[in-house]
Design an enzyme around this catalytic site. Structure first.
Site, PDB file in Angstrom:
ATOM      1  N   GLU A 183       0.671  -1.295   0.148  1.00 57.68           N
ATOM      2  CA  GLU A 183       0.111   0.503  -0.195  1.00 57.68           C
ATOM      3  C   GLU A 183       0.796   1.549   0.332  1.00 57.68           C
ATOM      4  O   GLU A 183       1.197   1.396   1.056  1.00 57.68           O
ATOM      5  CB  GLU A 183      -0.447   0.212   1.590  1.00 57.68           C
ATOM      6  CG  GLU A 183      -1.776   1.033   0.911  1.00 57.68           C
ATOM      7  CD  GLU A 183      -3.491   1.334   2.184  1.00 57.68           C
ATOM      8  OE1 GLU A 183      -2.883   0.385   3.092  1.00 57.68           O
ATOM      9  OE2 GLU A 183      -3.504   2.186   2.656  1.00 57.68           O
ATOM     10  N   LYS A 228      -2.389  -1.836  -3.625  1.00 59.63           N
ATOM     11  CA  LYS A 228      -3.331  -1.114  -2.264  1.00 59.63           C
ATOM     12  C   LYS A 228      -3.235   0.094  -2.727  1.00 59.63           C
ATOM     13  O   LYS A 228      -2.823   0.414  -2.271  1.00 59.63           O
ATOM     14  CB  LYS A 228      -3.687  -1.419  -0.730  1.00 59.63           C
ATOM     15  CG  LYS A 228      -4.421  -0.171  -0.652  1.00 59.63           C
ATOM     16  CD  LYS A 228      -4.892  -0.497   0.937  1.00 59.63           C
ATOM     17  CE  LYS A 228      -5.818  -0.251   2.027  1.00 59.63           C
ATOM     18  NZ  LYS A 228      -6.612  -0.550   2.759  1.00 59.63           N
TER      19      LYS A 228
HETATM   20  P1  13P Z   1      -9.814   3.734   4.217  1.00 61.47           P
HETATM   21  O1  13P Z   1      -9.747   3.304   3.475  1.00 61.47           O
HETATM   22  O2  13P Z   1     -10.343   4.545   5.392  1.00 61.47           O
HETATM   23  O3  13P Z   1      -8.851   5.808   2.960  1.00 61.47           O
HETATM   24  O4  13P Z   1      -8.180   3.255   4.958  1.00 61.47           O
HETATM   25  C1  13P Z   1      -7.914   1.964   4.759  1.00 61.47           C
HETATM   26  C2  13P Z   1      -6.545   1.699   4.903  1.00 61.47           C
HETATM   27  O5  13P Z   1      -6.403   0.355   4.976  1.00 61.47           O
HETATM   28  C3  13P Z   1      -5.549   2.371   4.718  1.00 61.47           C
HETATM   29  O6  13P Z   1      -4.450   2.009   5.024  1.00 61.47           O
END
Ligand code: 13P
Length: 348
Positions: A183, A228
């Site tokens: 991510e 992500k």
């Molecule tokens: P949000 O969808 O609230 O941005 O959170 C997702 C997430 O796991 C952030 O690390």
């Protein structure tokens, strides 16, 4: 990279992005969940956190039909439901895969931009922690890096350091039989006025290219990971906002230019978008189609905000909270199939 381990990882990754399903990010750290609870006037305690999350994980149809996996925080993966069932077993009973956030947060990156830029920590001892999480039932993990658009940032130093850490984390996960969610989030909640959609495109492209270069150097099997990313979207404070169609078009374009086809799926974060905006943008991307990977959700706020409000910390509101969650999960499931529309949204 091939072999039985990669195949096993690929099976998990494919299940995480099964058609019409996505990931529930319920891995808020103690500080973040406190902020969410503050917003509804509920005190954050072991029990209130347990009650809230148990409500979500027991949301019957909402979980079974639309949620492929749940990202947990360290506390939650060890916690038991009110009746003594481990929450991990509640999740598994719904058919979803338990996952775990393993990073230890974004800390100021030493150097001239330390007041703005962050690097995610948590690599020390990660091999041992992953082995324990595997035993506790986790089959995927999450590590979040943040990239900030401001005057003079992001710097190459910040992108490189975060991409390198993501790759080291991902390699350790795969060694442990755990699918890494990689991510790298280009933040949208910055106050920078020049953070328009074009600037977000440039920075997202730069970030993704760097991340995949590092993943290659670390010999991470792309077949056994999930990306992500943020959507390509203007900063919240930017006067010039793109239309949903532009967000969808530029996000797909940017990811096509940077993400190899071997990656099974891309599960977006919501990042501060409104519930409906996050759903609509995802649906529009899937309507464009023609991409080599699944495009789905891994939302935290955009899946939970309505449920959190409907619940309000009261036992008598659990069913209402579950209804609100199920509705959002269903809307996002439709979006993952490119079949969401405003009439379906309002019909509920
Ligand atoms: P949000 O969808 O609230 O941005 O959170 C997702 C997430 O796991 C952030 O690390």
């Amino acid at each position: 990279m091939t072999g039985p381990m990669t195949e096993k990882l690929a099976d998990i990754a494919n299940a995480m992005v099964a058609a019409g399903k996505g990931v529930l990010a319920a891995d808020e750290s103690s500080g973040t969940i406190k902020k969410r609870f503050d917003s509804i006037g509920v005190t954050s305690t072991d029990d209130s956190r347990r009650d809230y999350r148990e409500m979500l994980f027991r949301a019957g149809e909402g979980m079974k039909n639309y949620v492929s996996g749940v990202i947990l925080y360290d506390e939650t993966i060890r916690q038991k439901a009110k009746d003594g069932t481990p929450l991990v077993d509640v999740i598994k009973a719904s058919g979803a895969i338990p996952g775990i956030k393993v990073d230890e947060g974004a800390k100021p990156l030493a150097g001239p931009t330390a007041a703005i830029e962050k690097v995610t920590e948590g690599l020390d001892g990660l091999r041992e922690r992953l082995a324990e999480y595997y035993k506790l039932g986790a089959r995927f993990a999450k590590w979040r890096a943040v990239i900030t658009i401001a005057d003079g940032t992001p710097t190459w130093n910040c992108i490189k350091a975060n991409a390198h850490a993501l790759a080291r984390y991902a390699a350790l996960c795969q060694e442990a039989g755990i699918v890494p969610i990689v991510e790298p989030e280009v933040l949208m909640d910055g106050a920078h006025a020049g953070h328009d959609i074009e600037r977000c495109y440039e920075v997202t492209e730069w970030t993704q290219r760097t991340v995949f270069r590092e993943l290659y150097d670390a010999r991470v099997a792309l077949e056994g990971m999930i990306l992500k990313p943020n959507m390509v979207i203007a900063g919240q404070k930017c006067a010039k906002q793109g239309t949903p169609e532009q967000v969808a078009e530029l996000t797909v374009k940017c990811l096509k230019a940077t993400v190899p086809a071997a990656v099974p799926g891309i599960a977006f974060l919501s990042g501060g978008q409104s519930d409906e905006q996050a759903t609509q943008n995802l649906s529009l991307m899937n309507e464009i189609g023609g991409v080599p990977w699944k495009l789905t959700f891994s939302y935290g706020r955009a899946l939970q905000a309505a449920a959190l409000k409907a619940w309000g910390g009261k036992t008598e509101n659990v069913a209402a909270g579950q209804r609100a969650f199920t509705h959002r999960a269903r809307m996002n499931s439709l979006a993952a199939l490119g079949k969401w529309n405003l009439q379906l949204e309002k019909a509920a």
